[in-house]
Motif scaffolding. Structure first.
Motif, PDB file in Angstrom:
ATOM      1  N   THR A  31     -50.816  11.578  10.314  1.00  0.00           N
ATOM      2  CA  THR A  31     -50.548  10.801   9.186  1.00  0.00           C
ATOM      3  C   THR A  31     -51.454   9.846   8.658  1.00  0.00           C
ATOM      4  OG1 THR A  31     -49.693   8.807  10.327  1.00  0.00           O
ATOM      5  CG2 THR A  31     -48.213   9.814   9.667  1.00  0.00           C
ATOM      6  N   ALA A  60     -44.735  11.092   7.679  1.00  0.00           N
ATOM      7  CA  ALA A  60     -44.510  10.971   8.999  1.00  0.00           C
ATOM      8  C   ALA A  60     -43.226  11.895   9.296  1.00  0.00           C
ATOM      9  CB  ALA A  60     -43.711  10.076   9.674  1.00  0.00           C
ATOM     10  N   THR A  78     -49.551   9.494  14.874  1.00  0.00           N
ATOM     11  CA  THR A  78     -48.041   9.150  13.852  1.00  0.00           C
ATOM     12  C   THR A  78     -47.520   7.994  14.494  1.00  0.00           C
ATOM     13  OG1 THR A  78     -46.187   9.657  12.833  1.00  0.00           O
ATOM     14  CG2 THR A  78     -46.019  10.494  14.860  1.00  0.00           C
ATOM     15  N   ALA A  79     -46.297   6.851  14.126  1.00  0.00           N
ATOM     16  CA  ALA A  79     -45.822   6.245  14.836  1.00  0.00           C
ATOM     17  C   ALA A  79     -45.030   6.613  16.071  1.00  0.00           C
ATOM     18  CB  ALA A  79     -44.710   5.736  13.692  1.00  0.00           C
ATOM     19  N   GLY A  82     -42.707   8.260  16.400  1.00  0.00           N
ATOM     20  CA  GLY A  82     -42.563   9.331  15.728  1.00  0.00           C
ATOM     21  C   GLY A  82     -43.200  10.331  16.636  1.00  0.00           C
ATOM     22  N   SER A 144     -42.553   6.704   6.098  1.00  0.00           N
ATOM     23  CA  SER A 144     -41.738   5.539   6.833  1.00  0.00           C
ATOM     24  C   SER A 144     -42.041   4.500   5.591  1.00  0.00           C
ATOM     25  CB  SER A 144     -42.469   5.032   8.488  1.00  0.00           C
ATOM     26  OG  SER A 144     -44.006   5.027   7.748  1.00  0.00           O
ATOM     27  N   THR A 214     -46.017  -1.397  12.116  1.00  0.00           N
ATOM     28  CA  THR A 214     -45.734  -0.420  13.102  1.00  0.00           C
ATOM     29  C   THR A 214     -47.251  -0.041  13.910  1.00  0.00           C
ATOM     30  OG1 THR A 214     -44.899   0.102  10.549  1.00  0.00           O
ATOM     31  CG2 THR A 214     -44.986   1.995  12.115  1.00  0.00           C
ATOM     32  N   TYR A 216     -48.618   2.795  16.105  1.00  0.00           N
ATOM     33  CA  TYR A 216     -48.753   3.801  15.988  1.00  0.00           C
ATOM     34  C   TYR A 216     -49.212   4.403  16.973  1.00  0.00           C
ATOM     35  CZ  TYR A 216     -48.248   4.083  10.918  1.00  0.00           C
ATOM     36  OH  TYR A 216     -47.646   4.012  10.053  1.00  0.00           O
TER      37      TYR A 216
END
Length: 256
Positions: A31, A60, A78-79, A82, A144, A214, A216
């Motif tokens: 991302t 995302a 990614t997160a 995710g 996101s 967030t 990751y």
């Protein structure tokens, strides 16, 4: 000993020596929050390993869609949520998941413009109301941050005022571009997508009262042909050199 004899011996030794490991193409699907750091780390990693990185940057939703379409990838970044979704789908190997760092949201204005006051919620509200245009990621595009901003504006009672002048973007890079070009007076997205962006001035992280962290992560795909090379790349990004670069881009890197 004559030259022919030396050449013959050299050829025999070469035949007996184990072949050098072939360089690998490591396909990384990530991302935009990682983009500037990965581009800077690609050269040092390639010089150290001889492998070649092929970077694909998307949002995302794009990560999920590309893997669902069976696009080739060795590493996904990614997160953390995710990655968990990809584990459930069977797209990545659960034992390879590695928590990289946390990121929070920031704001930017065009280079040379006055920086807004982001020290508290009141200053942030004033900045949003004063700006003629505000850019952030389209919540319908799979990113996101966009959905978070929609909810945040509703909680602040600013949804109607801001959405009347919003510039919706597909990615954080597009948010930065909109600000740099003057299409938007202020841009909101993950901080790492603004800190290194050309043509913009990073105004700072959003006030804690309206911000979010967030986590990751990264993982190796189930379809990779070279899991050891993919793991080596993740180890490099989360090692001393990679962690130092991530911190420069605004990441909160945990102690390793």
């Amino acid at each position: 000993m004559c030259r022919a004899q030396l050449l013959s011996i050299a050829c025999c030794m070469a035949a007996l020596s184990p072949p050098a490991a072939a360089a690998a193409d490591i396909r990384v699907l990530a991302t935009g929050v990682y983009a500037s750091s990965l581009r800077d780390l690609a050269g040092p990693f390639e010089a150290m390993t001889g492998d070649h990185l092929v970077l694909t940057i998307t949002n995302a939703g794009g990560v999920l869609a590309k893997l669902a379409a069976h696009e080739d990838a060795d590493v996904v970044m990614t997160a953390s949520a995710g990655i968990d979704a990809l584990v459930a789908r069977g797209d990545v190997r659960p034992e390879t998941k590695f928590d990289v760092a946390r990121m929070r949201l920031g704001a930017a204005v065009k280079s040379g413009a006055a920086l807004p006051d982001l020290t508290g919620e009141a200053g942030f509200r004033t900045a949003l109301l004063a700006a003629p245009t505000v850019a952030y990621i389209d919540p319908k595009g799979g990113g996101s941050a966009g959905a978070f901003f929609d909810g945040m504006l509703t909680r602040l009672g600013l949804a109607e005022a801001v959405q009347a002048k919003v510039v919706l973007c597909a990615t954080g890079a597009e948010v930065a571009s909109a600000v740099a070009s003057g299409r938007a007076a202020i841009g909101l997205t993950q901080a790492s997508e603004l800190i290194d962006a050309p043509g913009v001035a990073f105004a700072g992280f959003l006030p804690e009262a309206v911000n979010t962290w967030t986590p990751y992560a990264a993982a190796v795909t189930t379809t990779t042909q070279d899991p050891s090379a993919a793991r080596a790349f993740i180890a490099f990004v989360t090692g001393p050199n990679g962690s130092a670069r991530l911190k420069q881009a605004g990441w909160d890197v945990p102690p390793r």
